[in-house]
Scaffold this motif. Structure first.
Motif, PDB file in Angstrom:
ATOM      1  N   TYR A 111       0.992  -1.272   0.372  1.00  9.13           N
ATOM      2  CA  TYR A 111       0.185  -0.216   0.363  1.00  9.13           C
ATOM      3  C   TYR A 111       1.063   1.407  -0.306  1.00  9.13           C
ATOM      4  O   TYR A 111       2.061   0.815   0.387  1.00  9.13           O
ATOM      5  CB  TYR A 111      -0.989  -0.181   0.759  1.00  9.13           C
ATOM      6  CG  TYR A 111      -1.971  -1.017   1.039  1.00  9.13           C
ATOM      7  CD1 TYR A 111      -3.397  -0.925   0.597  1.00  9.13           C
ATOM      8  CD2 TYR A 111      -1.783  -2.642   2.123  1.00  9.13           C
ATOM      9  CE1 TYR A 111      -3.764  -2.163  -0.045  1.00  9.13           C
ATOM     10  CE2 TYR A 111      -2.536  -3.560   1.566  1.00  9.13           C
ATOM     11  CZ  TYR A 111      -3.760  -3.068   1.085  1.00  9.13           C
ATOM     12  OH  TYR A 111      -4.928  -4.044   0.819  1.00  9.13           O
ATOM     13  N   GLN A 133     -13.673   9.843  -4.672  1.00  6.19           N
ATOM     14  CA  GLN A 133     -13.312   7.762  -5.243  1.00  6.19           C
ATOM     15  C   GLN A 133     -12.893   7.953  -4.185  1.00  6.19           C
ATOM     16  O   GLN A 133     -13.275   7.052  -2.693  1.00  6.19           O
ATOM     17  CB  GLN A 133     -11.958   8.047  -5.412  1.00  6.19           C
ATOM     18  CG  GLN A 133     -12.072   8.205  -6.907  1.00  6.19           C
ATOM     19  CD  GLN A 133     -10.668   7.245  -7.817  1.00  6.19           C
ATOM     20  OE1 GLN A 133      -9.844   6.813  -7.689  1.00  6.19           O
ATOM     21  NE2 GLN A 133     -11.048   8.009  -9.465  1.00  6.19           N
ATOM     22  N   VAL A 168      -4.219   4.144  -0.871  1.00 11.05           N
ATOM     23  CA  VAL A 168      -4.203   3.262  -1.894  1.00 11.05           C
ATOM     24  C   VAL A 168      -3.460   2.161  -2.001  1.00 11.05           C
ATOM     25  O   VAL A 168      -2.557   1.604  -1.267  1.00 11.05           O
ATOM     26  CB  VAL A 168      -3.567   4.160  -3.289  1.00 11.05           C
ATOM     27  CG1 VAL A 168      -4.713   5.434  -3.767  1.00 11.05           C
ATOM     28  CG2 VAL A 168      -2.442   3.925  -3.541  1.00 11.05           C
ATOM     29  N   ASP A 169      -3.940   0.999  -3.417  1.00  8.11           N
ATOM     30  CA  ASP A 169      -3.272  -0.263  -2.932  1.00  8.11           C
ATOM     31  C   ASP A 169      -1.793  -0.729  -4.485  1.00  8.11           C
ATOM     32  O   ASP A 169      -2.020   1.000  -4.875  1.00  8.11           O
ATOM     33  CB  ASP A 169      -4.037  -1.858  -3.340  1.00  8.11           C
ATOM     34  CG  ASP A 169      -4.920  -1.203  -4.271  1.00  8.11           C
ATOM     35  OD1 ASP A 169      -5.173  -0.403  -5.624  1.00  8.11           O
ATOM     36  OD2 ASP A 169      -6.017  -2.100  -4.585  1.00  8.11           O
ATOM     37  N   GLN A 213      -2.688  -0.985  -7.519  1.00 10.48           N
ATOM     38  CA  GLN A 213      -3.418  -0.942  -8.560  1.00 10.48           C
ATOM     39  C   GLN A 213      -3.580   0.248  -8.407  1.00 10.48           C
ATOM     40  O   GLN A 213      -4.138   1.232  -9.637  1.00 10.48           O
ATOM     41  CB  GLN A 213      -4.220  -1.406  -8.686  1.00 10.48           C
ATOM     42  CG  GLN A 213      -4.118  -3.415  -9.211  1.00 10.48           C
ATOM     43  CD  GLN A 213      -3.685  -4.021  -7.581  1.00 10.48           C
ATOM     44  OE1 GLN A 213      -4.014  -3.789  -6.595  1.00 10.48           O
ATOM     45  NE2 GLN A 213      -2.358  -4.640  -8.307  1.00 10.48           N
ATOM     46  N   GLU A 270      -6.095   1.330  -6.207  1.00  9.20           N
ATOM     47  CA  GLU A 270      -7.011   2.161  -5.957  1.00  9.20           C
ATOM     48  C   GLU A 270      -7.485   2.519  -4.752  1.00  9.20           C
ATOM     49  O   GLU A 270      -6.448   2.085  -3.775  1.00  9.20           O
ATOM     50  CB  GLU A 270      -7.452   0.708  -5.967  1.00  9.20           C
ATOM     51  CG  GLU A 270      -8.123   0.147  -8.023  1.00  9.20           C
ATOM     52  CD  GLU A 270      -9.211   0.490  -8.294  1.00  9.20           C
ATOM     53  OE1 GLU A 270      -9.694   2.102  -7.835  1.00  9.20           O
ATOM     54  OE2 GLU A 270      -8.794   1.209  -9.190  1.00  9.20           O
ATOM     55  N   VAL A 330      -8.305   3.334  -0.867  1.00  8.49           N
ATOM     56  CA  VAL A 330      -8.664   1.616  -0.012  1.00  8.49           C
ATOM     57  C   VAL A 330      -8.941   2.181   1.432  1.00  8.49           C
ATOM     58  O   VAL A 330      -9.598   1.811   2.833  1.00  8.49           O
ATOM     59  CB  VAL A 330      -7.684   0.485  -0.069  1.00  8.49           C
ATOM     60  CG1 VAL A 330      -7.443  -0.051  -0.749  1.00  8.49           C
ATOM     61  CG2 VAL A 330      -6.208   1.086   0.529  1.00  8.49           C
TER      62      VAL A 330
END
Length: 339
Positions: A192, A204, A242-243, A245, A247, A249
């Motif tokens: 992460y 988001q 973010v992870d 990818q 995204e 989290v």
């Protein structure tokens, strides 16, 4: 579930507290704002209140937050027409899954111990029942609540709520960590990353907030929690996780509680919201977000940073924050009548 009117049984009329208590009551009007603000500031200093009322909050007492809520606020005047007490009932129109009213009252120390608080709470309870039924409809089957947060050290006020039939449903522990300067952020683990707030689209982050608090206590209010946190938001101290990818989290919304700065003289930061998507919990994301907020606030010259935690939360957050250097300072008790 039965209809709202049957559950709340609103009274036909709700009189103001009696003149025999020494104060004359009327609705709050625009020109009362300076006197009400001065009164509440005096009371909060005398009570060593955890939360401090801002000038925006005073405006909300008359028209609700940005005109959205339905508010009924009254003031009590002494023989010299000085405002010595104020009480409000606010019906939250921003949510539809539950009929929610929030009550609050402030009484000058000189006028306490005379039955004013008890009479005001009686008026607030009756008025809240009336307003909820009128707003949501007599036959509505949504759950209803009349509630308030009370500082744990205000024992007289807590007894008053208990005597009026309110239930102490939650305790929120306020915790602080003193900042020495030079704090280093805790690195994220398991692939992460923690990014500055302005590097991620806000919609988001809000979506993750709504997901993260979907199963939490009072979850219908989570959109309002977001709005309130954004009213205090400071991008210097707020971060997004973010992870691998990219995204989103998790996130931490940190702000500057300016009203407390003025009241205490201590520059501080406060983490108003901290959320992690359920599928990514248990991987030290919250610790990394808090660590970045701590380091950023310290670099800005803040002397301490705070947050609060629901002591009924099953995720062990209180122990996590203790491990990160936060210590208990005060607490708030959530009192409610649920119908």
């Amino acid at each position: 579930m039965t209809g709202l009117a049957q559950r709340l049984t609103p009274p036909g009329s709700v009189p103001y507290p009696g003149n025999h208590l020494g104060l004359r009551w009327r609705p709050m009007i625009g020109r009362d704002a300076p006197a009400v603000y001065a009164l509440i500031s005096l009371i909060e200093d005398d009570d060593n209140a955890i939360r401090r009322t801002s000038v925006d909050d005073i405006a909300d007492m008359m028209e609700g937050e940005n005109g959205r809520d339905w508010v009924d606020t009254i003031v009590g005047l002494d023989a010299k027409r000085n405002i010595c007490a104020v009480a409000s009932v606010r019906v939250l129109r921003g949510i539809h899954e539950a009929a929610t009213a929030v009550v609050s009252a402030f009484i000058h120390p000189h006028w306490r111990g005379r039955g004013v608080g008890r009479a005001l709470l009686y008026w607030q309870d009756g008025r809240a029942r009336q307003m909820l039924v009128e707003e949501f409809g007599a036959d509505s089957e949504v759950p209803a609540s009349i509630s308030n947060l009370v500082d744990a050290h205000m024992t007289d006020r807590r007894r008053l709520y208990i005597a009026a039939g309110f239930f102490a449903k939650r305790t929120y522990q306020v915790m602080y960590r003193d900042l020495a300067g030079g704090e280093v952020p805790v690195p994220a683990r398991h692939g992460y990353r923690v990014l500055p707030w302005n590097q991620v689209p806000q919609d988001q982050v809000r979506a993750i907030h709504m997901e993260a608090f979907q199963q939490s206590f009072r979850s219908p209010l989570r959109a309002l929690w977001w709005d309130d946190a954004m009213n205090h938001f400071d991008p210097r101290w707020s971060f997004v996780a973010v992870d691998a990818q990219g995204e989103v989290v998790g996130y931490a919304i940190t702000g500057r509680p300016a009203q407390r700065w003025v009241a205490t003289g201590r520059p501080e930061a406060y983490i108003y919201l901290l959320g992690v998507a359920e599928a990514h919990r248990g991987r030290s994301i919250a610790s990394a977000l808090v660590g970045h907020a701590v380091a950023a606030a310290s670099a800005s010259g803040a002397s301490r940073i705070g947050l609060d935690v629901d002591m009924s939360s099953p995720d062990g957050a209180h122990k996590i924050y203790e491990h990160l250097g936060f210590v208990d300072e005060a607490a708030e008790v959530y009192y409610t009548i649920d119908q």
